[in-house]
Design an enzyme around this catalytic site. Structure first.
Site, PDB file in Angstrom:
ATOM      1  N   SER A 213       0.806  -1.217   0.000  1.00  0.00           N
ATOM      2  CA  SER A 213       0.000   0.000   0.000  1.00  0.00           C
ATOM      3  C   SER A 213       0.841   1.271   0.000  1.00  0.00           C
ATOM      4  O   SER A 213       0.486   2.259  -0.647  1.00  0.00           O
ATOM      5  CB  SER A 213      -0.979   0.001   1.175  1.00  0.00           C
ATOM      6  OG  SER A 213      -0.285  -0.071   2.400  1.00  0.00           O
TER       7      SER A 213
ATOM      8  N   HIS B 193       1.951   4.721   4.595  1.00  0.00           N
ATOM      9  CA  HIS B 193       1.298   5.361   3.453  1.00  0.00           C
ATOM     10  C   HIS B 193       1.929   6.722   3.167  1.00  0.00           C
ATOM     11  O   HIS B 193       2.208   7.060   2.013  1.00  0.00           O
ATOM     12  CB  HIS B 193      -0.198   5.530   3.721  1.00  0.00           C
ATOM     13  CG  HIS B 193      -0.941   4.247   3.732  1.00  0.00           C
ATOM     14  ND1 HIS B 193      -2.235   4.154   4.208  1.00  0.00           N
ATOM     15  CD2 HIS B 193      -0.613   2.989   3.357  1.00  0.00           C
ATOM     16  CE1 HIS B 193      -2.651   2.907   4.100  1.00  0.00           C
ATOM     17  NE2 HIS B 193      -1.673   2.176   3.592  1.00  0.00           N
TER      18      HIS B 193
END
Length: 148
Positions: free
Chosen positions: A50, A103
């Site tokens: 991610s 992230h």
């Protein structure tokens, strides 16, 4: 599944606009930056795709920002990208097991790599048949005095 869907959604765009070598550079740099940020700031560091995908999203944002004159402003595209980032960060804050530091690190890695290596198309001339001719001069070419 979400990572697979996201990679399939944004990956081809980055590869088409940047080329396969730059795509790999952005993806790997984003993955490393994501893991490093997670390691430094998260109590339970994570490794996953991610963060690298966030880097690809950042790469698209750099491309749109850099070429907004060629693509008609890019305001809507940038707003959409910002909404996707904010939504994912909010989901990360509300869910256990999602590492927003990773992230964020991936996003920073993707933006930095794309800013330095990403395509920077400039209008050069008009061809004999009336088509515009562009050259690609990413900032790294000016830093290394290597021009294409």
């Amino acid at each position: 599944m979400v990572n697979c869907y996201s990679l399939n959604s944004v990956g081809p765009t980055v590869e088409i606009t940047s080329g396969p070598r730059r795509f790999i550079a952005v993806y790997l740099t984003s993955a490393i930056a994501s893991s490093a940020m997670s390691y430094w700031f998260c109590k339970a560091p994570a490794i996953g795709a991610s963060g690298a995908i966030f880097g690809l999203v950042g790469s698209v944002a750099v491309f749109v920002t850099r070429h907004r004159g060629m693509i008609g402003g890019g305001r809507e595209e940038l707003q959409h990208i910002a909404q996707v980032i904010v939504l994912n960060m909010v989901v990360g804050l509300m869910s256990k097991g999602i590492d927003n530091w990773g992230h964020f690190g991936g996003l920073i890695g993707g933006v930095a790599t794309s800013w330095l290596l990403g395509p920077a198309w400039k209008y050069k001339s008009m061809s004999i048949d009336g088509r515009r001719v562009f050259v690609d001069r990413p900032p790294i070419s000016y830093l290394t005095n290597r021009r294409k």
